[in-house]
Design an enzyme around this catalytic site. Structure first.
Site, mmCIF file in Angstrom:
data_model
loop_
_atom_site.group_PDB
_atom_site.id
_atom_site.type_symbol
_atom_site.label_atom_id
_atom_site.label_comp_id
_atom_site.label_asym_id
_atom_site.label_seq_id
_atom_site.Cartn_x
_atom_site.Cartn_y
_atom_site.Cartn_z
ATOM 1 N N THR A 140 0.794 -1.272 -0.057
ATOM 2 C CA THR A 140 0.300 0.264 0.125
ATOM 3 C C THR A 140 0.221 0.946 0.275
ATOM 4 O OG1 THR A 140 -1.252 1.610 1.628
ATOM 5 C CG2 THR A 140 -0.335 -0.338 2.687
ATOM 6 N N ASP A 141 0.033 2.444 -0.526
ATOM 7 C CA ASP A 141 0.958 3.117 -0.360
ATOM 8 C C ASP A 141 1.452 4.352 1.087
ATOM 9 O OD1 ASP A 141 -2.000 4.005 0.097
ATOM 10 O OD2 ASP A 141 -1.620 6.216 -1.429
ATOM 11 N N GLU A 142 1.091 3.454 1.790
ATOM 12 C CA GLU A 142 0.608 3.646 2.869
ATOM 13 C C GLU A 142 2.055 3.611 3.866
ATOM 14 O OE1 GLU A 142 -2.536 3.331 5.673
ATOM 15 O OE2 GLU A 142 -3.739 3.748 4.248
ATOM 16 N N TYR A 194 -1.772 -0.346 10.903
ATOM 17 C CA TYR A 194 -1.905 -1.018 9.850
ATOM 18 C C TYR A 194 -0.441 -0.889 9.201
ATOM 19 C CZ TYR A 194 -3.173 -1.588 5.557
ATOM 20 O OH TYR A 194 -3.265 -1.569 3.867
ATOM 21 N N LYS A 198 1.799 -3.509 7.182
ATOM 22 C CA LYS A 198 2.606 -3.754 6.076
ATOM 23 C C LYS A 198 3.858 -3.102 5.500
ATOM 24 C CE LYS A 198 -0.066 -4.127 3.159
ATOM 25 N NZ LYS A 198 -0.607 -5.680 2.635
#
Ligand code: NAD
Ligand code: DAU
Length: 399
Positions: A140-142, A194, A198
């Site tokens: 994810t970009d997060e 989260y 990741k």
């Protein structure tokens, strides 16, 4: 014929990926591994489960015996690891589960794939692998953390490179809220449990590539939206609440920015990375489509109100009257802890190397998505009748 082991495909993006692949290719086989957590739903893949090309296995990606058994029974060519705890708000209440599934689960998938695919050792002692194998980690970009929001009023986005400009072809409104974007060079800087989990998963994937020369790719996509999206996430939650005449909880001032991509365009990118991505590379996926949350909420209200006027048959789905579908539904609630301000992807690399382009413009995608929720009320009503009620009460009851 290629055989794909797709984890987490009873969830939102994994299911859309399986649907996309089965439609696109005749000669593939797909093994789905899914634990069926609160986010997994067999109703989402009920047609696919009838397809002779698909096998479904219920289980945990962290279960070594179960996963190695799949590799022993089936000749897996590609692993596509979607399975994850995916909701930031839940990670704030129960971080440990995120570490277990997202980090340890990913490591277990890597280890089982490595064992099954290893053929021997090269002269330096690195493992060698069966040809054509690949492990794709859906990230994810997060993992890049939060970008600054430099403009309160969005500015026109100028894309220098003529080729990259094709990413936004046919669109009139191309805007940005900041001067910087996430690229492959952006340092990892996750903020939430989260996104940290990741990131941990990405690092272990990279470690398997560097240490054991595992054939891997990592993809980092921006916010997805589309059919089968679990109604704990912003867009489906807002759609569902409007149809029920409930308040629309907007965190903080509603000025956080997300970069939205239609889920099928993500599926297409993953297919392209599996087929053509250079081994060991990371690809960012996004379509230059930034918007503030409050504008997404208003657009969703406007679109549903308009559809109710234009197609009165949809009114039967409403649990409120058409007149109630207006901005009075919006309610500002206390902010998410550690709320990332802005995400925005620069997809230059995946466009240049693989020719990936998004196909669905946001204006069309949001309408398609809303129509899907109107046409598939049974799908989301089943979901919100279970564990969801407790979740909603805990998350929004005192906010
Ligand atoms: P989701 O929550 O809708 O689905 C997750 C699926 O994984 C569910 O079917 C669930 O049952 C399954 N699962 C959870 N834990 C498992 C375990 N231990 N073993 C086996 N299965 C398990 O998630 P999503 O939104 O479809 O996201 C899929 C992936 O894409 C995630 O890895 C997420 O980090 C990533 N991602 C999501 C977005 C987004 O906008 N939703 C954007 C970029 C990347
Ligand atoms: O960027 C990719 C990520 O996008 C994925 O990795 C995650 O799995 C996915 O859940 C998503 O994370 P976000 O936190 O951005 O998505 P969410 O839908 O939870 O929230 C989007 C924005 O809307 C965010 O700024 C918080 C806000 N929000 C969310 C909810 C659920 C609200 O204002 N109200 C809400 O009720």
């Amino acid at each position: 014929m290629k055989t794909y082991l797709v984890t987490g495909a009873a969830g939102f993006i994994g299911a859309n990926f399986v649907k996309y692949m089965l439609k696109k290719y005749d000669d593939i086989a797909i093994v789905i591994l899914d634990k069926l957590t609160y986010a997994g739903n067999l109703g989402t893949i009920k047609e696919e489960l009838k397809d002779s090309r698909v096998e479904f296995v219920r289980g945990d990606i962290a279960n070594a015996e179960l996963v190695s058994n799949i590799f022993a029974r089936r000749e897996i060519d590609y692993v596509v690891n979607f399975a994850a705890e995916s909701h930031v708000d839940r990670s704030i209440t129960n971080p440990q589960l995120f570490l277990q599934t997202n980090i340890l689960g990913t490591q277990n998938m890597l280890e089982c794939a490595k064992k099954a695919w290893t053929t021997g050792k090269d002269d330096k002692g690195y493992p060698t692998y069966l040809p054509g194998k690949k492990f794709l980690q859906v990230s994810t970009d997060e993992v890049y953390g939060s970008l600054t929001k430099d403009f309160d009023v969005p500015q026109p986005l100028h894309i220098e490179d003529e080729n990259v400009r094709r990413v936004v072809k046919g669109r009139t409104k191309i805007q940005t809220y900041g001067r910087t974007f996430f690229t492959g060079e952006t340092p990892l800087d996750p903020r939430s449990p989260y996104s940290s989990s990741k990131t941990g998963a990405d690092l272990i994937v990279r470690a398997y590539h560097e240490t054991y020369k595992m054939p891997v790719n990592i993809t980092r996509c921006s916010n997805n939206y589309g059919p089968y999206h679990f109604p704990e996430k912003l867009i489906p939650l807002i759609i569902k609440n409007i149809l029920e005449g409930r308040k629309l909880p907007v965190y903080g001032k509603g000025d956080n920015v997300r970069d939205w991509l239609y889920v099928e365009d993500h599926a297409k990118a993953i297919d392209m990375v599996l087929a053509g991505g250079r081994v060991g590379e990371i690809y960012n996926i996004g379509g230059f489509n930034e918007e503030q949350n409050i504008n997404i909420v208003k657009l969703t209200i406007d679109t549903i109100a308009r559809l109710m006027q234009e197609e009165p048959r949809y009114r039967s789905v409403l649990k409120t009257s058409v007149e109630n579908i207006n901005y009075d539904l919006i309610t500002y609630v206390s902010d998410r802890l550690g709320h990332d301000m802005r995400y925005a992807i620069d997809p230059t690399k995946i466009h240049r190397e693989l020719g990936w382009l998004p196909e669905t413009k946001f204006a069309d995608g949001i309408q398609k998505t809303i129509r899907w929720y109107l046409d598939n009320r049974a799908w989301w009503e089943t979901i919100i009748s279970g564990e969801y009620r407790d979740y909603y009460e805990k998350m929004y009851g005192n906010r």
